[in-house]
Design an enzyme around this catalytic site. Sequence first.
Site, short mmCIF file in Angstrom:
data_model
loop_
_atom_site.label_atom_id
_atom_site.label_comp_id
_atom_site.label_asym_id
_atom_site.label_seq_id
_atom_site.Cartn_x
_atom_site.Cartn_y
_atom_site.Cartn_z
CB ALA A 24 -7.22 -8.65 8.48
CG HIS A 119 2.32 -9.25 10.91
ND1 HIS A 119 1.39 -8.73 10.06
CD2 HIS A 119 3.48 -9.31 10.21
CE1 HIS A 119 1.96 -8.45 8.90
NE2 HIS A 119 3.23 -8.81 8.95
CB CYS A 130 14.59 -6.20 29.58
SG CYS A 130 13.15 -6.75 30.53
N1 APR Z 1 -13.31 -13.47 3.02
C1 APR Z 1 -12.33 -13.21 2.10
N2 APR Z 1 -11.68 -12.02 2.01
C2 APR Z 1 -12.04 -11.07 2.91
C3 APR Z 1 -13.05 -11.26 3.88
C4 APR Z 1 -13.70 -12.53 3.91
N3 APR Z 1 -14.65 -12.81 4.81
N4 APR Z 1 -13.16 -10.12 4.62
C5 APR Z 1 -12.25 -9.25 4.11
N5 APR Z 1 -11.59 -9.81 3.08
C6 APR Z 1 -10.48 -9.26 2.29
C7 APR Z 1 -10.59 -7.80 1.95
O1 APR Z 1 -11.24 -7.63 0.70
C8 APR Z 1 -9.13 -7.37 1.89
O2 APR Z 1 -8.61 -7.48 0.57
O3 APR Z 1 -9.34 -9.40 3.10
C9 APR Z 1 -8.39 -8.37 2.78
C10 APR Z 1 -7.90 -7.77 4.09
O4 APR Z 1 -6.88 -6.86 3.76
P1 APR Z 1 -6.28 -5.92 4.92
O5 APR Z 1 -7.39 -5.31 5.67
O6 APR Z 1 -5.25 -5.04 4.25
O7 APR Z 1 -5.55 -6.92 5.92
P2 APR Z 1 -4.15 -7.62 5.73
O8 APR Z 1 -3.83 -7.82 4.27
O9 APR Z 1 -4.12 -8.81 6.58
O10 APR Z 1 -3.12 -6.52 6.33
C11 APR Z 1 -1.77 -6.91 6.44
O11 APR Z 1 -1.32 -4.85 7.62
O12 APR Z 1 -2.05 -3.35 9.19
C12 APR Z 1 -1.16 -4.36 8.96
O13 APR Z 1 -0.23 -5.79 10.55
C13 APR Z 1 -1.42 -5.50 9.89
O14 APR Z 1 -1.27 -7.87 9.46
C14 APR Z 1 -1.81 -6.65 8.98
C15 APR Z 1 -1.17 -6.26 7.66
ZN ZN Z 2 11.97 -5.00 31.20
#
Ligand code: APR
Ligand code: ZN
Length: 239
Positions: A24, A119, A130
């Site tokens: 993310a 994901h 279905c």
């Molecule tokens: N550049 C670099 N790193 C960044 C930036 C940026 N602009 N913005 C945020 N971050 C970092 C944050 O410091 C954090 O460590 O990105 C990381 C995001 O971590 P999460 O919010 O936990 O997201 P993610 O690791 O993708 O989550 C994994 O969890 O909720 C589920 O399905 C959902 O795919 C997701 C999964």
């Molecule tokens: Zn259906």
Amino acid sequence: MRSKIEKLAQFIEESKKTVVMTGAGMDTESNIPDFRSQGGLWYQVDPTKVATVEALEGNYPLFHDFYTARIKNMENVKPHEGHYALAELEEKGYLKSIATQNISGLHAMAGNKNVYELHGNIRKIKCNDCGTRHSLEDFLDKKSCNKCGSHALRPDIVLFGELLPTDTWDRAIRDVENSDLFIVIGTSLQVSPVNQMPYIARGRTIYINMERARGYNFDLEIIGKAGEVLVGLKEVLSI
Ligand code: APR
Ligand code: ZN
């Protein structure tokens, strides 16, 4: 930071099989909040109440409201410079594939062809019973399934507790295993099985993130914003 980006550029030039994995943090510069940073989505909403099959089957109105809001928040989002830099890397033959945890579709929108959506994708809708594909409008308008009549249309994404799409996972993990350079960008590495990927990569491993992740031993860590690092990388590689 510059010298680390130059080091990364050198690794990329030496690599024959570079694979990227994003989370993310790759999308926050496109105004999509992440989940676990201060103020992230899971600080505002309890994921167990909305992002699980129990929520889908036990409280469809709440589930539908939550994903309708996420879909609407993504209506005008666009790839940022960092996404386009990754598309350039693929175009110029420096990048084999991207495995992403993100459901925004921004890598494909920026032009990357080899993207594994581990994901799923929030804009793809299916019937929970279905599996029949439906339009985004069918979901937003709370239509029933046109094949089985179910009322549970949902985004084709992986909810907590669900398995990842097998074929997508198998192909992504094979690329990671065979990579000689594995670059992890913008993920807290807290969700399995994707957080196992750095241990499976056999070549060099790189972490580009705003904060460090414990329990990993990356060959190179660049603490910074994904967009800035990737634009810097593009400059050093003069692509
Ligand atoms: N550049 C670099 N790193 C960044 C930036 C940026 N602009 N913005 C945020 N971050 C970092 C944050 O410091 C954090 O460590 O990105 C990381 C995001 O971590 P999460 O919010 O936990 O997201 P993610 O690791 O993708 O989550 C994994 O969890 O909720 C589920 O399905 C959902 O795919 C997701 C999964
Ligand atoms: Zn259906």
